[in-house]
Design an enzyme around this catalytic site. Structure first.
Site, PDB file in Angstrom:
ATOM      1  CE  LYS A  30      59.998  66.920  43.805  1.00 23.25           C
ATOM      2  NZ  LYS A  30      58.490  66.488  45.181  1.00 23.25           N
ATOM      3  CG  ASN A  31      61.279  66.599  48.186  1.00 23.06           C
ATOM      4  OD1 ASN A  31      60.268  66.791  47.432  1.00 23.06           O
ATOM      5  ND2 ASN A  31      61.153  64.746  47.931  1.00 23.06           N
ATOM      6  NE  ARG A 100      47.901  62.967  48.237  1.00 22.42           N
ATOM      7  CZ  ARG A 100      49.572  62.477  48.545  1.00 22.42           C
ATOM      8  NH1 ARG A 100      49.454  64.541  49.088  1.00 22.42           N
ATOM      9  NH2 ARG A 100      49.991  61.148  48.354  1.00 22.42           N
ATOM     10  CB  CYS A 124      50.094  59.956  43.189  1.00 21.38           C
ATOM     11  SG  CYS A 124      51.904  59.779  44.028  1.00 21.38           S
ATOM     12  NE  ARG A 129      53.282  59.715  48.074  1.00 19.72           N
ATOM     13  CZ  ARG A 129      53.460  60.409  47.932  1.00 19.72           C
ATOM     14  NH1 ARG A 129      53.882  60.625  45.958  1.00 19.72           N
ATOM     15  NH2 ARG A 129      54.470  61.464  47.987  1.00 19.72           N
ATOM     16  CB  ILE A 131      47.436  61.452  54.803  1.00 22.30           C
ATOM     17  CG1 ILE A 131      45.545  61.322  55.354  1.00 22.30           C
ATOM     18  CG2 ILE A 131      47.558  61.503  53.868  1.00 22.30           C
ATOM     19  CD1 ILE A 131      45.027  62.775  54.547  1.00 22.30           C
ATOM     20  CG  ASP A 132      47.105  55.563  57.628  1.00 24.38           C
ATOM     21  OD1 ASP A 132      48.418  55.947  56.913  1.00 24.38           O
ATOM     22  OD2 ASP A 132      48.153  55.223  58.516  1.00 24.38           O
ATOM     23  CG  LEU A 133      50.995  56.833  59.687  1.00 27.15           C
ATOM     24  CD1 LEU A 133      52.597  56.565  59.312  1.00 27.15           C
ATOM     25  CD2 LEU A 133      51.167  56.395  60.667  1.00 27.15           C
ATOM     26  CG  ASP A 314      62.253  60.602  45.778  1.00 28.01           C
ATOM     27  OD1 ASP A 314      62.345  61.782  47.002  1.00 28.01           O
ATOM     28  OD2 ASP A 314      61.323  59.626  45.517  1.00 28.01           O
ATOM     29  CB  ILE A 336      59.819  53.735  49.858  1.00 27.98           C
ATOM     30  CG1 ILE A 336      61.099  53.118  50.220  1.00 27.98           C
ATOM     31  CG2 ILE A 336      58.987  54.989  50.240  1.00 27.98           C
ATOM     32  CD1 ILE A 336      61.402  53.665  52.030  1.00 27.98           C
ATOM     33  NE  ARG A 407      55.056  67.644  40.848  1.00 31.18           N
ATOM     34  CZ  ARG A 407      54.739  66.250  41.394  1.00 31.18           C
ATOM     35  NH1 ARG A 407      54.156  65.330  41.014  1.00 31.18           N
ATOM     36  NH2 ARG A 407      54.126  66.505  43.239  1.00 31.18           N
TER      37      ARG A 407
HETATM   38  C1  EPZ Z   1      58.330  62.841  50.725  1.00 32.30           C
HETATM   39  O1  EPZ Z   1      56.778  62.064  50.409  1.00 32.30           O
HETATM   40  C2  EPZ Z   1      58.555  63.468  49.164  1.00 32.30           C
HETATM   41  N1  EPZ Z   1      57.628  64.035  48.591  1.00 32.30           N
HETATM   42  C3  EPZ Z   1      58.819  61.779  48.704  1.00 32.30           C
HETATM   43  O2  EPZ Z   1      59.553  63.177  47.088  1.00 32.30           O
HETATM   44  C4  EPZ Z   1      59.609  60.996  48.283  1.00 32.30           C
HETATM   45  O3  EPZ Z   1      59.916  59.673  47.660  1.00 32.30           O
HETATM   46  C5  EPZ Z   1      59.252  60.002  50.055  1.00 32.30           C
HETATM   47  O4  EPZ Z   1      58.852  61.421  51.335  1.00 32.30           O
HETATM   48  C6  EPZ Z   1      59.901  59.591  50.646  1.00 32.30           C
HETATM   49  O5  EPZ Z   1      61.314  60.033  51.245  1.00 32.30           O
HETATM   50  C7  EPZ Z   1      58.132  64.900  49.774  1.00 32.30           C
HETATM   51  O6  EPZ Z   1      58.666  65.501  50.420  1.00 32.30           O
HETATM   52  C8  EPZ Z   1      57.152  66.541  49.098  1.00 32.30           C
HETATM   53  P1  EPZ Z   1      56.605  59.082  53.409  1.00 32.30           P
HETATM   54  P2  EPZ Z   1      56.179  61.413  51.507  1.00 32.30           P
HETATM   55  O7  EPZ Z   1      55.350  59.992  54.200  1.00 32.30           O
HETATM   56  O8  EPZ Z   1      55.983  62.620  52.181  1.00 32.30           O
HETATM   57  C9  EPZ Z   1      53.860  55.986  53.858  1.00 32.30           C
HETATM   58  C10 EPZ Z   1      59.703  62.831  44.967  1.00 32.30           C
HETATM   59  O9  EPZ Z   1      59.521  62.700  43.651  1.00 32.30           O
HETATM   60  N2  EPZ Z   1      52.847  56.619  54.235  1.00 32.30           N
HETATM   61  O10 EPZ Z   1      58.038  59.016  53.698  1.00 32.30           O
HETATM   62  O11 EPZ Z   1      54.907  61.027  50.575  1.00 32.30           O
HETATM   63  C11 EPZ Z   1      53.602  55.567  52.382  1.00 32.30           C
HETATM   64  O12 EPZ Z   1      52.237  55.104  51.487  1.00 32.30           O
HETATM   65  C12 EPZ Z   1      58.625  62.248  46.008  1.00 32.30           C
HETATM   66  O13 EPZ Z   1      60.208  64.463  44.873  1.00 32.30           O
HETATM   67  C13 EPZ Z   1      51.397  56.100  55.229  1.00 32.30           C
HETATM   68  O14 EPZ Z   1      51.655  54.316  55.173  1.00 32.30           O
HETATM   69  O15 EPZ Z   1      56.383  60.103  51.731  1.00 32.30           O
HETATM   70  C14 EPZ Z   1      55.167  55.278  51.388  1.00 32.30           C
HETATM   71  O16 EPZ Z   1      54.551  53.846  51.285  1.00 32.30           O
HETATM   72  C15 EPZ Z   1      58.167  61.123  45.690  1.00 32.30           C
HETATM   73  N3  EPZ Z   1      50.720  56.708  56.026  1.00 32.30           N
HETATM   74  C16 EPZ Z   1      55.961  55.487  53.031  1.00 32.30           C
HETATM   75  O17 EPZ Z   1      54.925  56.185  53.758  1.00 32.30           O
HETATM   76  C17 EPZ Z   1      51.671  57.789  56.741  1.00 32.30           C
HETATM   77  O18 EPZ Z   1      50.303  58.493  56.732  1.00 32.30           O
HETATM   78  C18 EPZ Z   1      56.539  56.572  52.963  1.00 32.30           C
HETATM   79  O19 EPZ Z   1      56.167  57.501  52.772  1.00 32.30           O
HETATM   80  C19 EPZ Z   1      52.089  58.738  55.683  1.00 32.30           C
HETATM   81  C20 EPZ Z   1      52.841  57.727  54.607  1.00 32.30           C
END
Ligand code: EPZ
Length: 426
Positions: A30-31, A100, A124, A129, A131-133, A314, A336, A407
């Site tokens: 999926k990812n 989203r 969620c 979640r 998106i500042d980065l 995950d 995480i 999903r």
């Molecule tokens: C991806 O989510 C995956 N989703 C998630 O899988 C997975 O758990 C996650 O990566 C970590 O491996 C998809 O690929 C669709 P992150 P993502 O940005 O990209 C913080 C599943 O069950 N952060 O690496 O949203 C955030 O809050 C899903 O399949 C910021 O602070 O994960 C989190 O604490 C769930 N600012 C950490 O980073 C930002 O701008 C990791 O988030 C972005 C993220």
């Protein structure tokens, strides 16, 4: 036939106490599929994604591509996508709200159309979640964002240019959005502190198959030389390491002998090592991962989630479920996301002895057996964990909220039935 069937809902009924036996083919990731589908927006001509998983998150992404003007059709065990007529002019409302869940469209649409409107993504159940980065990096590449009536509007009037980007956190999504914006940008983009997850590596390889020039795939330092245009390509979506890990831990919890065909063992070292620590015998073979497990798992001692190649967040809920019957005490640390212990409450109702210290740490005391209950899934991986708990429980477990499980899992009932489990959905 519409390429996107309406979502099924319902409940899953499981009669526990059966050892698993047999083999199951692991579905596509999926990812990996989601960002690679978003990347088709950048390619002229048609792309064919082999082994694209038939899951509701993919159906949602395909609907978004269609509502933006893309053509989509399933062919054999893959999906064809062509996006010649994609435009973000008067974006349909369902795209703006749907973004989203498909945040990875952000970078691709800005690169392709130079502008984007999306709902401000809320959090969620597993976390805020933010998106500042994503936004900070895209601003360094020439995108201007402003808020309008609770929506984010982004535009790159002079087009997108390369930049030196240092990510404070190895965010998977932010790394993917930067890649999707950078491949056709003017000049070179370097990302320090990029996410190393296999799904990011798959995105890099699929983009290079379309003519992009990305160096460092799989490492935390990526260099992208912008090119004028990308062409369509045929690309095989890698097997889903989290689905494979779910079934590996299901065998660990229920006991048995299973072959996980095409499991991406090279990207599952952290998960395989953890399962072996809990008593599974794992053998990497040509066909995939062969797993043998006695009736009762042992405690891992400590399970700590981390970025790749650490133990994946995950997989945390599923490992928690199996740890509920491991003799002794297991400490589980979630590093995480800030709210990923929601499955604790239904597990307790099934007889688990869980003490939560705070939002990042809990202790599980192994109990002899879980007992079947009617429980509700409220997010994807917690839902999978409840199904695994049902395999291990005495009597019947009914899991509701299956739309969350659909999903990410093509057909968890069919897969587990192939391993001898008495399970069906109604
Ligand atoms: C991806 O989510 C995956 N989703 C998630 O899988 C997975 O758990 C996650 O990566 C970590 O491996 C998809 O690929 C669709 P992150 P993502 O940005 O990209 C913080 C599943 O069950 N952060 O690496 O949203 C955030 O809050 C899903 O399949 C910021 O602070 O994960 C989190 O604490 C769930 N600012 C950490 O980073 C930002 O701008 C990791 O988030 C972005 C993220």
């Amino acid at each position: 036939m519409s390429p996107i069937p309406e979502k099924a809902t319902g409940e899953i009924h499981i009669r526990g106490g059966v050892r698993l036996q047999g083999k199951v083919k692991v579905q596509g990731s999926k990812n990996a599929a989601l960002p690679i589908l978003a990347a088709t927006i950048l390619a002229e001509g048609e792309s064919y994604l082999k082994d694209c998983p038939k899951i509701s998150d993919v159906y949602r992404m395909l609907r978004l591509l269609q509502s933006l003007g893309g053509q989509v059709r399933w062919e054999g065990d893959g999906v064809c996508v062509s996006t010649g007529s994609i435009t973000t002019q008067d974006m349909p409302a369902d795209v703006i709200t749907g973004m989203r869940s498909s945040l990875c469209l952000l970078g691709a649409l800005l690169a392709r159309c130079g502008s984007i409107v999306m709902e401000y993504p809320g959090g969620c159940v597993i976390g805020q979640r933010p998106i500042d980065l994503h936004l900070g990096a895209l601003e360094q590449m020439g995108v201007h964002f402003h808020e309008e009536e609770g929506r984010i509007c982004g535009e790159a009037p002079e087009g997108i240019h390369g930049a030196e980007i240092h990510l404070a956190l190895p965010s998977v999504g932010a790394t993917e959005n930067i890649l999707l914006a950078a491949v056709t940008a003017r000049g070179v983009t370097r990302i320090e502190g990029a996410a190393r997850e296999p799904e990011v590596e798959a995105l890099c390889r699929s983009l290079n198959a379309c003519g992009a020039r990305i160096e460092g795939a799989g490492s935390s330092c990526l260099e992208i030389r912008g090119v004028k245009r990308l062409h369509g390509a045929v690309y095989r979506i890698p097997a889903d390491r989290i689905v494979a890990g779910t079934y590996l831990f299901a065998a660990l919890g229920a006991g048995g002998c299973v072959l996980l065909e095409q499991a991406p063992c090279g990207h599952m070292q952290g998960v395989i090592r953890m399962a072996e620590r809990m008593g599974a015998l794992c053998q990497v073979t040509e066909e995939g991962l062969y797993v043998q497990s006695a009736a009762k798992p042992a405690s891992a001692g400590v399970i700590r989630t981390g970025v790749y190649p650490g133990f994946p967040t995950d997989m945390q809920s599923v490992a928690l479920a199996v740890s509920t019957i491991a003799p002794g005490e297991t400490r589980i640390e979630e590093h995480i996301f800030e709210n990923r212990f929601r499955v604790t409450e239904p597990l307790r109702r099934m007889g688990a002895d869980i003490r939560q210290l705070d939002s990042h740490c809990l202790y599980v005391k192994g109990t002899d057996r879980l007992h079947g209950q009617r429980v509700e899934a409220c997010e994807l991986r917690g839902g999978a964990a409840l199904v695994v708990a049902g395999l291990m429980a005495e009597g019947e477990t009914v899991v509701t909220g299956c739309e969350y499980i659909e999903r990410g899992y093509e057909n968890i009932c069919k897969d587990l039935r192939e391993l001898g489990v008495r399970i069906h959905s109604v």
